[in-house]
Write an enzyme that holds these catalytic residues in place. Sequence first.
Site, PDB file in Angstrom:
ATOM      1  N   THR A 113      36.476 -28.365  -3.437  1.00 54.76           N
ATOM      2  CA  THR A 113      36.455 -27.196  -2.556  1.00 54.76           C
ATOM      3  C   THR A 113      36.174 -27.640  -1.135  1.00 54.76           C
ATOM      4  OG1 THR A 113      34.077 -26.783  -2.721  1.00 54.76           O
ATOM      5  CG2 THR A 113      35.471 -25.880  -4.465  1.00 54.76           C
ATOM      6  N   SER A 115      33.694 -26.937   0.527  1.00 52.85           N
ATOM      7  CA  SER A 115      32.263 -27.135   0.744  1.00 52.85           C
ATOM      8  C   SER A 115      31.721 -28.326  -0.035  1.00 52.85           C
ATOM      9  CB  SER A 115      31.489 -25.884   0.321  1.00 52.85           C
ATOM     10  OG  SER A 115      31.667 -25.632  -1.062  1.00 52.85           O
ATOM     11  N   CYS A 116      32.507 -28.864  -0.954  1.00 52.19           N
ATOM     12  CA  CYS A 116      32.001 -29.958  -1.790  1.00 52.19           C
ATOM     13  C   CYS A 116      33.097 -30.964  -2.052  1.00 52.19           C
ATOM     14  CB  CYS A 116      31.463 -29.432  -3.118  1.00 52.19           C
ATOM     15  SG  CYS A 116      30.916 -30.741  -4.231  1.00 52.19           S
ATOM     16  N   GLY A 117      32.996 -32.128  -1.448  1.00 49.11           N
ATOM     17  CA  GLY A 117      34.001 -33.152  -1.650  1.00 49.11           C
ATOM     18  C   GLY A 117      33.715 -34.031  -2.839  1.00 49.11           C
ATOM     19  N   CYS A 119      32.841 -32.669  -5.936  1.00 46.46           N
ATOM     20  CA  CYS A 119      33.043 -31.930  -7.175  1.00 46.46           C
ATOM     21  C   CYS A 119      34.131 -32.591  -8.005  1.00 46.46           C
ATOM     22  CB  CYS A 119      33.438 -30.494  -6.880  1.00 46.46           C
ATOM     23  SG  CYS A 119      32.249 -29.613  -5.839  1.00 46.46           S
TER      24      CYS A 119
END
Length: 280
Positions: A113, A115-117, A119
């Site tokens: 996402t 907001s989160c690389g 994940c």
Amino acid sequence: MQRIAVRRRVTRIDLDGGARRVEDVLAAEEPLEIRVGGRSLAVTMRTPGHDVELAAGFLVSEGVVTAAEHVVTARYCAGATDEGLNTYNVLDVTLARGVPAPDPSLERSFYTTSSCGLCGKASIDAVRTHSHWTVDDDGLVVPADLLATFPDRLREHQEVFARTGGLHAAGLFDGSTGELLVLREDVGRHNAVDKVVGWALTAGRLPLRGTVLMVSGRASFELTQKALMAGVPVLAAVSAPSSLAADLAHEAGITLVGFLRGPSMVVYARPERVGVRVPA
């Protein structure tokens, strides 16, 4: 054609003046699939623009490449829709002969996402990527009063943020002169950093010794790791770092600065790189 901002009709509500229909500008967010040699490696939600830099920086962060000559080509794949139209959302990178293809363990099990690389990492062991560069011996000392100017200068150059209010930014500064070398914006803070690192790779500037990486928002473990993988000795953020980011900075020898706002800041690791003038 790629769009970094999109116009929408919205309803603006004011408790004193009621509701009215107006036009607003939103930061664009679209998926980018990064392929290496035709094989899908990751899908990230990003703001279109500087996609080649994003892919290059991502490969640096994952330890796949360390020099511009390691990347032969990066091209958009046509026929990404049923109608055969190019969406500019699939980018295929060709590595130079002799450069090993990414380890299959790096492949994301699902998309990342904005907001989160991290994940979808196949294994937690793959998170602590081994860096080709060391920063522990970087002798940079940044005057605190110079460092304190970076957040405002970052904001001044955020052209898309000024229109949308919805983008993160990463800026690379010369730690000695304070020159802003490059700035990139994206809906994902990790993408903004990858674009900066990708710029440095294509410009032949790695490792980024003597520089300061300034980011909007917080300093996560992942951003600290990306700084390490690019050889950046100082990472500064306007908000707080995570505990794991501070741990990594301490272990790697990165100067980690948080809450860089106005005349104050908090240094969480390697404070000797921040020069403080002692009042007479």
